[in-house]
Scaffold this motif. Structure first.
Motif, PDB file in Angstrom:
ATOM      1  N   SER A 115       0.855  -1.197   0.000  1.00  0.00           N
ATOM      2  CA  SER A 115       0.000   0.000   0.000  1.00  0.00           C
ATOM      3  C   SER A 115       0.885   1.238   0.000  1.00  0.00           C
ATOM      4  O   SER A 115       2.042   1.180   0.426  1.00  0.00           O
ATOM      5  CB  SER A 115      -0.904   0.003   1.223  1.00  0.00           C
ATOM      6  OG  SER A 115      -0.130  -0.014   2.404  1.00  0.00           O
ATOM      7  N   ALA A 116       0.332   2.330  -0.452  1.00  0.00           N
ATOM      8  CA  ALA A 116       1.085   3.591  -0.458  1.00  0.00           C
ATOM      9  C   ALA A 116       1.330   4.069   0.975  1.00  0.00           C
ATOM     10  O   ALA A 116       2.406   4.544   1.302  1.00  0.00           O
ATOM     11  CB  ALA A 116       0.291   4.644  -1.238  1.00  0.00           C
ATOM     12  N   TRP A 117       0.313   3.948   1.826  1.00  0.00           N
ATOM     13  CA  TRP A 117       0.415   4.450   3.201  1.00  0.00           C
ATOM     14  C   TRP A 117      -0.066   3.360   4.146  1.00  0.00           C
ATOM     15  O   TRP A 117      -1.008   2.623   3.829  1.00  0.00           O
ATOM     16  CB  TRP A 117      -0.501   5.668   3.402  1.00  0.00           C
ATOM     17  CG  TRP A 117      -0.318   6.744   2.382  1.00  0.00           C
ATOM     18  CD1 TRP A 117       0.869   7.204   1.866  1.00  0.00           C
ATOM     19  CD2 TRP A 117      -1.352   7.513   1.751  1.00  0.00           C
ATOM     20  NE1 TRP A 117       0.639   8.194   0.962  1.00  0.00           N
ATOM     21  CE2 TRP A 117      -0.717   8.419   0.866  1.00  0.00           C
ATOM     22  CE3 TRP A 117      -2.737   7.544   1.849  1.00  0.00           C
ATOM     23  CZ2 TRP A 117      -1.415   9.331   0.088  1.00  0.00           C
ATOM     24  CZ3 TRP A 117      -3.446   8.448   1.082  1.00  0.00           C
ATOM     25  CH2 TRP A 117      -2.789   9.331   0.209  1.00  0.00           C
ATOM     26  N   GLU A 118       0.543   3.283   5.307  1.00  0.00           N
ATOM     27  CA  GLU A 118       0.081   2.300   6.289  1.00  0.00           C
ATOM     28  C   GLU A 118       0.434   2.737   7.705  1.00  0.00           C
ATOM     29  O   GLU A 118       1.327   3.573   7.902  1.00  0.00           O
ATOM     30  CB  GLU A 118       0.647   0.915   6.005  1.00  0.00           C
ATOM     31  CG  GLU A 118       2.156   0.815   6.075  1.00  0.00           C
ATOM     32  CD  GLU A 118       2.638  -0.547   5.574  1.00  0.00           C
ATOM     33  OE1 GLU A 118       2.354  -0.878   4.407  1.00  0.00           O
ATOM     34  OE2 GLU A 118       3.293  -1.246   6.368  1.00  0.00           O
ATOM     35  N   ARG A 119      -0.277   2.186   8.632  1.00  0.00           N
ATOM     36  CA  ARG A 119       0.014   2.445  10.046  1.00  0.00           C
ATOM     37  C   ARG A 119      -0.208   1.146  10.812  1.00  0.00           C
ATOM     38  O   ARG A 119      -1.211   0.451  10.590  1.00  0.00           O
ATOM     39  CB  ARG A 119      -0.930   3.538  10.579  1.00  0.00           C
ATOM     40  CG  ARG A 119      -0.722   3.796  12.053  1.00  0.00           C
ATOM     41  CD  ARG A 119      -1.561   4.951  12.550  1.00  0.00           C
ATOM     42  NE  ARG A 119      -1.357   5.093  13.981  1.00  0.00           N
ATOM     43  CZ  ARG A 119      -2.085   5.875  14.764  1.00  0.00           C
ATOM     44  NH1 ARG A 119      -3.054   6.605  14.252  1.00  0.00           N
ATOM     45  NH2 ARG A 119      -1.849   5.934  16.062  1.00  0.00           N
ATOM     46  N   SER A 149      -6.158   6.157  -5.922  1.00  0.00           N
ATOM     47  CA  SER A 149      -6.306   5.660  -7.303  1.00  0.00           C
ATOM     48  C   SER A 149      -5.405   6.493  -8.219  1.00  0.00           C
ATOM     49  O   SER A 149      -5.006   7.607  -7.873  1.00  0.00           O
ATOM     50  CB  SER A 149      -7.770   5.780  -7.751  1.00  0.00           C
ATOM     51  OG  SER A 149      -8.143   7.141  -7.744  1.00  0.00           O
ATOM     52  N   ALA A 150      -5.131   5.941  -9.413  1.00  0.00           N
ATOM     53  CA  ALA A 150      -4.224   6.615 -10.349  1.00  0.00           C
ATOM     54  C   ALA A 150      -4.775   7.999 -10.725  1.00  0.00           C
ATOM     55  O   ALA A 150      -4.010   8.954 -10.902  1.00  0.00           O
ATOM     56  CB  ALA A 150      -4.044   5.742 -11.585  1.00  0.00           C
ATOM     57  N   ASP A 151      -6.113   8.127 -10.846  1.00  0.00           N
ATOM     58  CA  ASP A 151      -6.672   9.425 -11.248  1.00  0.00           C
ATOM     59  C   ASP A 151      -6.853  10.383 -10.058  1.00  0.00           C
ATOM     60  O   ASP A 151      -7.322  11.512 -10.222  1.00  0.00           O
ATOM     61  CB  ASP A 151      -8.006   9.230 -11.997  1.00  0.00           C
ATOM     62  CG  ASP A 151      -9.080   8.588 -11.119  1.00  0.00           C
ATOM     63  OD1 ASP A 151      -8.852   8.458  -9.903  1.00  0.00           O
ATOM     64  OD2 ASP A 151     -10.147   8.214 -11.656  1.00  0.00           O
ATOM     65  N   GLY A 152      -6.513   9.920  -8.855  1.00  0.00           N
ATOM     66  CA  GLY A 152      -6.567  10.788  -7.674  1.00  0.00           C
ATOM     67  C   GLY A 152      -7.982  11.079  -7.185  1.00  0.00           C
ATOM     68  O   GLY A 152      -8.168  11.894  -6.292  1.00  0.00           O
ATOM     69  N   LYS A 153      -8.986  10.386  -7.748  1.00  0.00           N
ATOM     70  CA  LYS A 153     -10.374  10.726  -7.364  1.00  0.00           C
ATOM     71  C   LYS A 153     -10.871   9.933  -6.165  1.00  0.00           C
ATOM     72  O   LYS A 153     -11.829  10.343  -5.499  1.00  0.00           O
ATOM     73  CB  LYS A 153     -11.314  10.471  -8.550  1.00  0.00           C
ATOM     74  CG  LYS A 153     -11.095  11.491  -9.663  1.00  0.00           C
ATOM     75  CD  LYS A 153     -12.111  11.308 -10.759  1.00  0.00           C
ATOM     76  CE  LYS A 153     -11.908  12.346 -11.844  1.00  0.00           C
ATOM     77  NZ  LYS A 153     -12.526  11.994 -13.101  1.00  0.00           N
ATOM     78  N   THR A 154     -10.265   8.769  -5.946  1.00  0.00           N
ATOM     79  CA  THR A 154     -10.704   7.945  -4.809  1.00  0.00           C
ATOM     80  C   THR A 154      -9.471   7.412  -4.073  1.00  0.00           C
ATOM     81  O   THR A 154      -8.357   7.409  -4.613  1.00  0.00           O
ATOM     82  CB  THR A 154     -11.549   6.726  -5.265  1.00  0.00           C
ATOM     83  OG1 THR A 154     -10.761   5.953  -6.171  1.00  0.00           O
ATOM     84  CG2 THR A 154     -12.848   7.134  -5.936  1.00  0.00           C
TER      85      THR A 154
END
Ligand SMILES: CC(C)(COP(=O)(O)OP(=O)(O)OC[C@H]1O[C@@H](n2cnc3c(N)ncnc32)[C@H](O)[C@@H]1OP(=O)(O)O)[C@@H](O)C(=O)NCCC(=O)NCCSC(=O)C[C@](C)(O)C(=O)O
Length: 285
Positions: A169-173, A259-264
Motif C-alpha cells: 500500500s502507499a500508506w500504512e500504520r 487511485s491513479a486518477d486521484g479521485k478515490t
C-alpha cells in the motif's frame, strides 16, 4: 413480533460539538505533540467520522441489556439474535461540522433484513442518520449504518474462508491494540458493549478469541491515515464494510492506496495474518 414494523421509526437528538472529546480522541489516536490532547478553538472542522463523539447513547443503567447496549425494542427492533456487530456504514459529507456547532441528529430505521450467511442466520438493521448544524434545513452529513445481529456461537462453528488483503500500500500504520485503547474509545463513545472490554463475556458467551476492536475505531483509524497523509483532502463520500473481526490479541494495520486518477482512495484493515478485516473507499471532492 414483526421486525418490519420498526421500519420508519425515528428519533431526534440534539448536541453541541464540544472541544473536550475532540482533544481526548486526538490523544487516543496518538496525534503528534502538541496536537494530542489539545482543545481545538471554536470553528475548527471536525475530522471525518468524529461526529461519533457526540449524540452519545444516554440510556439509564436500568435500560441496559445483557450485551451492554440498551435493551432492544425501543428505538432498535427486538431482534432475537444475540450477537450484535457493526457491519458497515456509508457517509455523504455535504458540509463540514465545526467545533462549537449546535447539532441535531435525526435517525430513522430504513430497513430490516433477514439473511442466511456463511456464519449462520443474520439480521441486518439499517439506520439512516442525518446531522444538521445550527438549525440549517439541509443535512451536513448523511450516514447509513448497517448493524448486524448473529446467532449464538455453536461448538462446531467454523470461521468462513478469509480474504487476503492487498500485499502492499502507499500508506500504512501499524497498531498494537490493547485493553486501554479499546477502553478509551468505548468511553469516548459511551459504548457499553461488553465485547470491547469484558474478556470473560466475549470469550465465554459470544465465543470470540479476544476483545473485539470497534468497527468505528478501525474506520476512524483509516480516515486518520488519510488525514495524516493528505491533510487538505476534501472527502465527499466514504463507505466501509467490516468483513472480519479484529481482536486485541494481535497487532493489526490500516492501509490506503490512492487511485491513479486521484479521485478515490481505497482503504483497508489487515490482521496479523494478512487477511482483510475492513474494506473502504473514500471519494474525494
Ligand atoms: C458481518 C458478518 C457477520 C457477515 O458474516 P457472513 O460471512 O455470515 O456473511 P456472508 O455469507 O459473507 O454474507 C451474507 C449476506 O450478508 C451481507 N453482508 C455480509 N457482510 C456484510 C457487511 N459487513 N455489511 C453489509 N452486508 C453484509 C452479504 O452481502 C450477504 O448478503 P446477500 O445474501 O444479500 O448477498 C462477518 O462479515 C463479520 O463478522 N464481519 C466483521 C464484523 C466486525 O468485526 N465489526 C466490527 C466490530 S463489532 C463493533 O464494533 C460493535 C459496536 C461498535 O460495539 C456496536 O455494537 O455498534
Amino acid at each position: 413480533m414483526n421486525l418490519q414494523d420498526w421500519i420508519g421509526r425515528s428519533e431526534t437528538v440534539d448536541d453541541f460539538a464540544t472541544a473536550t472529546p475532540y482533544a481526548a480522541l486526538s490523544a487516543t489516536l496518538d496525534w503528534p505533540a502538541p496536537l494530542a490532547g489539545q482543545r481545538p478553538t471554536s470553528g475548527t472542522p471536525l475530522p471525518y467520522l468524529w461526529h461519533w463523539l457526540y449524540f452519545l447513547p444516554m440510556y439509564a443503567q436500568s435500560e441496559i441489556g445483557a450485551d451492554g447496549h440498551a435493551k432492544r425494542g425501543s428505538f432498535l427492533p427486538p431482534v432475537p439474535l444475540p450477537r450484535r456487530m457493526w457491519a458497515g456504514s456509508d457517509f455523504t459529507f455535504h458540509t463540514p461540522l465545526l467545533v462549537g456547532d449546535a447539532l441535531r441528529r435525526t435517525s430513522t430505521i430504513v430497513d430490516v433484513k433477514e439473511k442466511s450467511g456463511r456464519t449462520g442466520n443474520l439480521i441486518f438493521v439499517k439506520v439512516r442518520h442525518e446531522i444538521r448544524r445550527n438549525g440549517e434545513a439541509a443535512p451536513a452529513l448523511t450516514e447509513h449504518h448497517d448493524i448486524v445481529y448473529r446467532d449464538a456461537p455453536r461448538p462446531n462453528d467454523v470461521a468462513p474462508a478469509p480474504t487476503l488483503a492487498p500485499a502492499g500500500s502507499a500508506w500504512e500504520r501499524h497498531i498494537v491494540p490493547d485493553d486501554v485503547l479499546l477502553f478509551r474509545y468505548s468511553a469516548l463513545t459511551f459504548n457499553g458493549h461488553r465485547i470491547h472490554y469484558d474478556r470473560k463475556y466475549v470469550t465465554e458467551v459470544e465465543g470470540y478469541p479476544g476483545l473485539i476492536v470497534h468497527g468505528p475505531l478501525i474506520a476512524t483509524l483509516l480516515m486518520d491515515l488519510l488525514r495524516s497523509k493528505r491533510p487538505d483532502a476534501v472527502v465527499s463520500h466514504f463507505q466501509f464494510k467490516a468483513v472480519r473481526p479484529t481482536f486485541d490479541i494481535h497487532p493489526f494495520s490500516v492501509h490506503a492506496e490512492p487511485s491513479a486518477d486521484g479521485k478515490t482512495v481505497r482503504l483497508w484493515g489487515r490482521d496479523h495474518e494478512g487477511y482483510l478485516t475492513m474494506d473502504a473507499t473514500a471519494t474525494l471532492a
